[in-house]
Enzyme design. Structure first.
Site, PDB file in Angstrom:
ATOM      1  N   GLY A  51      10.614 -23.357  48.635  1.00 42.48           N
ATOM      2  CA  GLY A  51       9.945 -23.450  47.560  1.00 42.48           C
ATOM      3  C   GLY A  51       9.759 -21.928  47.294  1.00 42.48           C
ATOM      4  O   GLY A  51       9.141 -21.202  48.702  1.00 42.48           O
ATOM      5  N   GLN A  56       3.543 -15.528  43.606  1.00 43.22           N
ATOM      6  CA  GLN A  56       4.358 -14.699  45.239  1.00 43.22           C
ATOM      7  C   GLN A  56       4.897 -13.340  44.581  1.00 43.22           C
ATOM      8  O   GLN A  56       5.610 -12.549  45.192  1.00 43.22           O
ATOM      9  CB  GLN A  56       5.065 -16.253  46.650  1.00 43.22           C
ATOM     10  N   CYS A  99       5.761 -20.267  54.843  1.00 45.49           N
ATOM     11  CA  CYS A  99       6.034 -19.400  53.705  1.00 45.49           C
ATOM     12  C   CYS A  99       6.193 -18.497  54.307  1.00 45.49           C
ATOM     13  O   CYS A  99       5.850 -17.279  54.859  1.00 45.49           O
ATOM     14  CB  CYS A  99       3.702 -19.369  53.459  1.00 45.49           C
ATOM     15  N   LEU A 100       6.840 -18.035  52.558  1.00 37.20           N
ATOM     16  CA  LEU A 100       7.593 -16.252  52.762  1.00 37.20           C
ATOM     17  C   LEU A 100       6.236 -15.649  52.010  1.00 37.20           C
ATOM     18  O   LEU A 100       6.955 -14.095  53.142  1.00 37.20           O
ATOM     19  CB  LEU A 100       8.582 -16.260  51.414  1.00 37.20           C
ATOM     20  N   HIS A 141       2.287 -28.038  48.735  1.00 38.31           N
ATOM     21  CA  HIS A 141       1.782 -26.288  49.448  1.00 38.31           C
ATOM     22  C   HIS A 141       2.072 -25.218  48.565  1.00 38.31           C
ATOM     23  O   HIS A 141       1.202 -23.866  48.167  1.00 38.31           O
ATOM     24  CB  HIS A 141       2.808 -26.024  50.426  1.00 38.31           C
ATOM     25  N   GLU A 142       2.959 -24.969  47.235  1.00 38.48           N
ATOM     26  CA  GLU A 142       3.155 -24.418  46.145  1.00 38.48           C
ATOM     27  C   GLU A 142       1.926 -24.682  45.231  1.00 38.48           C
ATOM     28  O   GLU A 142       1.545 -23.910  44.787  1.00 38.48           O
ATOM     29  CB  GLU A 142       4.845 -24.415  45.707  1.00 38.48           C
ATOM     30  N   HIS A 145      -0.725 -22.420  46.162  1.00 35.34           N
ATOM     31  CA  HIS A 145      -0.424 -21.058  45.486  1.00 35.34           C
ATOM     32  C   HIS A 145      -0.850 -20.378  44.277  1.00 35.34           C
ATOM     33  O   HIS A 145      -1.644 -19.538  44.224  1.00 35.34           O
ATOM     34  CB  HIS A 145       1.358 -20.566  45.392  1.00 35.34           C
TER      35      HIS A 145
HETATM   36 NI    NI Z   1       4.378 -21.281  50.144  1.00 33.48          NI
END
Ligand code: NI
Length: 177
Positions: A51, A56, A99-100, A141-142, A145
């Site tokens: 995701g 991000q 998370c990236l 989660h997304e 963000h």
């Molecule tokens: Ni993330």
């Protein structure tokens, strides 16, 4: 006419202040938005991740891409524009999250096990879905963000600081390698 090539975009990592931005709604789902989503998907696959929110890649707009297909399965890209949670279960579950923007860091986060969401799809058409399990975890989660919230913000300050310190140390080691 040649086909425009997709691009891999740089991903912001914590504690970058730009990750704290609250993302703005998308007014019109046009070719520019679709090109961004194509690039986000390419960036997410390359990372690799399941995701990615636009903030991000330093575009604070309410856009999320996701693919929860298993390794060997055919890709199942999903696109969410201006997503809203319109219902959430009282029942919660504990999910192991990464998370990236916090590479190699994982911890447990408690969230509703099921949510119903409304959003615009790749074509800009309104759509509703019920998400459960991994899908529910990932979309929540997304969507965090979009509000400038990272999964570590759900942890105790002690755990959050430990993860951020580990991340800083890893970055220092990588820079000196
Ligand atoms: Ni993330």
């Amino acid at each position: 006419m040649s086909c425009p090539a997709m691009a891999i975009l740089p991903i912001l990592t914590a504690p970058d202040a730009r990750l704290k931005a609250v993302s703005r709604s998308v007014a019109t789902v046009d070719d520019g938005v679709r090109a961004l989503m194509d690039d986000m998907l390419e960036t997410m696959y390359a990372a690799p991740g399941v995701g990615l929110a636009a903030v991000q890649v330093n575009v604070p707009k309410r856009i999320i891409v996701m693919d929860l297909a298993r390794d060997k399965a055919p890709p199942e890209p999903r696109f969410f524009i201006n997503p809203e949670i319109i219902w959430q279960s009282e029942q919660v579950a504990v999910f192991s999250e990464g998370c990236l923007s916090l590479p190699e860091m994982f911890d447990l986060v408690e969230r509703p096990v099921s949510v119903r969401l409304r959003y615009l799809n790749y074509q800009g058409r309104p759509q509703e879905d019920t998400a459960e399990g991994l899908f529910a975890d990932c979309i929540q989660h997304e969507m965090d963000h979009l509000e400038g919230v990272l999964f570590v913000d759900h942890l105790s300050r002690l755990k959050r600081n430990a993860i951020l310190r580990k991340l800083q140390k890893a970055r220092r080691l990588a820079a000196n390698a």
